[in-house]
Design an enzyme around this catalytic site. Sequence first.
Site, PDB file in Angstrom:
ATOM      1  N   THR A  55       0.857  -1.181   0.000  1.00  0.00           N
ATOM      2  CA  THR A  55       0.000   0.000   0.000  1.00  0.00           C
ATOM      3  C   THR A  55       0.896   1.235   0.000  1.00  0.00           C
ATOM      4  O   THR A  55       1.836   1.345   0.787  1.00  0.00           O
ATOM      5  CB  THR A  55      -0.959   0.007   1.213  1.00  0.00           C
ATOM      6  OG1 THR A  55      -1.766   1.184   1.165  1.00  0.00           O
ATOM      7  CG2 THR A  55      -0.245  -0.084   2.538  1.00  0.00           C
ATOM      8  N   HIS A  56       0.612   2.135  -0.945  1.00  0.00           N
ATOM      9  CA  HIS A  56       1.426   3.342  -1.117  1.00  0.00           C
ATOM     10  C   HIS A  56       0.529   4.557  -0.925  1.00  0.00           C
ATOM     11  O   HIS A  56      -0.586   4.602  -1.473  1.00  0.00           O
ATOM     12  CB  HIS A  56       2.066   3.349  -2.505  1.00  0.00           C
ATOM     13  CG  HIS A  56       2.959   4.518  -2.746  1.00  0.00           C
ATOM     14  ND1 HIS A  56       4.235   4.602  -2.226  1.00  0.00           N
ATOM     15  CD2 HIS A  56       2.760   5.659  -3.447  1.00  0.00           C
ATOM     16  CE1 HIS A  56       4.773   5.754  -2.599  1.00  0.00           C
ATOM     17  NE2 HIS A  56       3.905   6.411  -3.333  1.00  0.00           N
TER      18      HIS A  56
HETATM   19  N1  LIG Z   1      10.988  -5.116  -4.286  1.00  0.00           N
HETATM   20  C1  LIG Z   1      10.171  -4.183  -3.743  1.00  0.00           C
HETATM   21  N2  LIG Z   1      10.291  -3.894  -2.438  1.00  0.00           N
HETATM   22  C2  LIG Z   1       9.476  -2.957  -1.878  1.00  0.00           C
HETATM   23  C3  LIG Z   1       8.519  -2.277  -2.655  1.00  0.00           C
HETATM   24  C4  LIG Z   1       8.418  -2.613  -4.048  1.00  0.00           C
HETATM   25  O1  LIG Z   1       7.549  -2.070  -4.793  1.00  0.00           O
HETATM   26  N3  LIG Z   1       9.267  -3.565  -4.545  1.00  0.00           N
HETATM   27  N4  LIG Z   1       7.732  -1.275  -2.091  1.00  0.00           N
HETATM   28  C5  LIG Z   1       8.272  -0.689  -0.858  1.00  0.00           C
HETATM   29  C6  LIG Z   1       7.336   0.284  -0.189  1.00  0.00           C
HETATM   30  N5  LIG Z   1       7.622   1.652  -0.678  1.00  0.00           N
HETATM   31  C7  LIG Z   1       6.593   2.364  -1.228  1.00  0.00           C
HETATM   32  O2  LIG Z   1       5.410   1.965  -1.248  1.00  0.00           O
HETATM   33  C8  LIG Z   1       8.900   2.226  -0.543  1.00  0.00           C
HETATM   34  C9  LIG Z   1       9.605   2.078   0.661  1.00  0.00           C
HETATM   35  C10 LIG Z   1      10.872   2.627   0.798  1.00  0.00           C
HETATM   36  C11 LIG Z   1      11.447   3.327  -0.256  1.00  0.00           C
HETATM   37  C12 LIG Z   1      12.830   3.894  -0.112  1.00  0.00           C
HETATM   38  O3  LIG Z   1      13.244   4.731  -0.881  1.00  0.00           O
HETATM   39  N6  LIG Z   1      13.555   3.404   0.906  1.00  0.00           N
HETATM   40  C13 LIG Z   1      14.919   3.919   1.192  1.00  0.00           C
HETATM   41  C14 LIG Z   1      15.369   3.490   2.575  1.00  0.00           C
HETATM   42  C15 LIG Z   1      14.472   4.147   3.638  1.00  0.00           C
HETATM   43  C16 LIG Z   1      14.873   3.744   5.056  1.00  0.00           C
HETATM   44  O4  LIG Z   1      15.822   2.940   5.207  1.00  0.00           O
HETATM   45  O5  LIG Z   1      14.196   4.239   5.995  1.00  0.00           O
HETATM   46  C17 LIG Z   1      15.890   3.351   0.173  1.00  0.00           C
HETATM   47  O6  LIG Z   1      15.683   2.221  -0.319  1.00  0.00           O
HETATM   48  O7  LIG Z   1      16.875   4.068  -0.075  1.00  0.00           O
HETATM   49  C18 LIG Z   1      10.752   3.518  -1.434  1.00  0.00           C
HETATM   50  C19 LIG Z   1       9.475   2.971  -1.580  1.00  0.00           C
HETATM   51  C20 LIG Z   1       8.696  -1.756   0.111  1.00  0.00           C
HETATM   52  N7  LIG Z   1       9.595  -2.696  -0.546  1.00  0.00           N
HETATM   53  N1  LIG Z   2       6.254   3.994   0.210  1.00  0.00           N
HETATM   54  C1  LIG Z   2       5.875   3.237   1.358  1.00  0.00           C
HETATM   55  C2  LIG Z   2       5.053   4.092   2.301  1.00  0.00           C
HETATM   56  O1  LIG Z   2       5.218   5.301   2.375  1.00  0.00           O
HETATM   57  N2  LIG Z   2       4.161   3.432   3.019  1.00  0.00           N
HETATM   58  C3  LIG Z   2       3.271   4.133   3.901  1.00  0.00           C
HETATM   59  O2  LIG Z   2       3.695   4.013   5.243  1.00  0.00           O
HETATM   60  C4  LIG Z   2       2.546   4.231   6.055  1.00  0.00           C
HETATM   61  C5  LIG Z   2       2.603   3.209   7.155  1.00  0.00           C
HETATM   62  O3  LIG Z   2       1.905   3.724   8.225  1.00  0.00           O
HETATM   63  P1  LIG Z   2       1.763   2.821   9.561  1.00  0.00           P
HETATM   64  O4  LIG Z   2       3.173   2.415   9.944  1.00  0.00           O
HETATM   65  O5  LIG Z   2       1.105   3.709  10.556  1.00  0.00           O
HETATM   66  O6  LIG Z   2       0.957   1.645   9.169  1.00  0.00           O
HETATM   67  C6  LIG Z   2       1.305   4.049   5.178  1.00  0.00           C
HETATM   68  O7  LIG Z   2       0.650   5.281   4.950  1.00  0.00           O
HETATM   69  C7  LIG Z   2       1.879   3.530   3.887  1.00  0.00           C
HETATM   70  O8  LIG Z   2       1.188   3.953   2.736  1.00  0.00           O
END
Ligand SMILES: Nc1nc2c(c(=O)[nH]1)N[C@@H](CN(C=O)c1ccc(C(=O)N[C@@H](CCC(=O)O)C(=O)O)cc1)CN2
Ligand SMILES: NCC(=O)N[C@@H]1O[C@H](COP(=O)([O-])[O-])[C@@H](O)[C@H]1O
Length: 199
Positions: free
Chosen positions: A115-116
């Site tokens: 979920t994004h």
């Molecule tokens: N293989 C995949 N793994 C994950 C996906 C995906 O689509 N394919 N979605 C993410 C969730 N997400 C958005 O919805 C998301 C989470 C984190 C990042 C990001 O840039 N993370 C940073 C590190 C952040 C940290 O360490 O606090 C990074 O990778 O540099 C982007 C999108 C979950 N996994």
């Molecule tokens: N790109 C990934 C991302 O931003 N995810 C977001 O983190 C929150 C988690 O909230 P929570 O920890 O309170 O469930 C959610 O709003 C989800 O969409």
Amino acid sequence: MTTPPIPGRSLAPLRVALVGSGAGSTAARVIDSGAVDVRLVLGNNSRSGIFDVARRHCLPTAHLSGVTHPDAHDLDSAVLAALVGADVDVVVLVGYMKKLGPLVLSRYDGRILNTHPALLPEFGGAGMYGDRVHAAVLAAGRTTSGATVHLVTAQYDEGPVVAQAEVPVLPGDDVPALRARVQATEKELLTDVLRSWRP
Ligand SMILES: Nc1nc2c(c(=O)[nH]1)N[C@@H](CN(C=O)c1ccc(C(=O)N[C@@H](CCC(=O)O)C(=O)O)cc1)CN2
Ligand SMILES: NCC(=O)N[C@@H]1O[C@H](COP(=O)([O-])[O-])[C@@H](O)[C@H]1O
């Protein structure tokens, strides 16, 4: 060939693992909904609220991270083993901040949802998570935002969209206000998907 559900007969709940890094409010809503059979709560941050939620509901947990497993392949293997051990059908990412590895992606291909907090494909990808997403939407001057549930693939946020829900961006909105509106809708969107969607 899978047997189609008999019209009017409810589907058996999905057996899921919830995977997150944050406060755990999304996980809590999914658990409280009773829409799914949550068999594991997995996270990479031992201080994450998602583990408090799991403990309150007496659910099995797994803390797996770059600290417990510095080697990326080892972490991928450990996550896979935890998921297989929990005997889940579907993996649900709820605020998970790390990229899932190839072993997990391959084993659960087509069975990992994320979920994004925006209307993909906009405002997604590397660096787009949490409040950064809402700040980007506000900075772009959008009048609409929302939430997306999508299948998870190798690259962040590029998988096929399963469902989306829109919310208005109102004059005077700041990040907390937009976050609250998006997350309220997001929780209901994800819960609805988990009730009806099947891989
Ligand atoms: N293989 C995949 N793994 C994950 C996906 C995906 O689509 N394919 N979605 C993410 C969730 N997400 C958005 O919805 C998301 C989470 C984190 C990042 C990001 O840039 N993370 C940073 C590190 C952040 C940290 O360490 O606090 C990074 O990778 O540099 C982007 C999108 C979950 N996994
Ligand atoms: N790109 C990934 C991302 O931003 N995810 C977001 O983190 C929150 C988690 O909230 P929570 O920890 O309170 O469930 C959610 O709003 C989800 O969409």
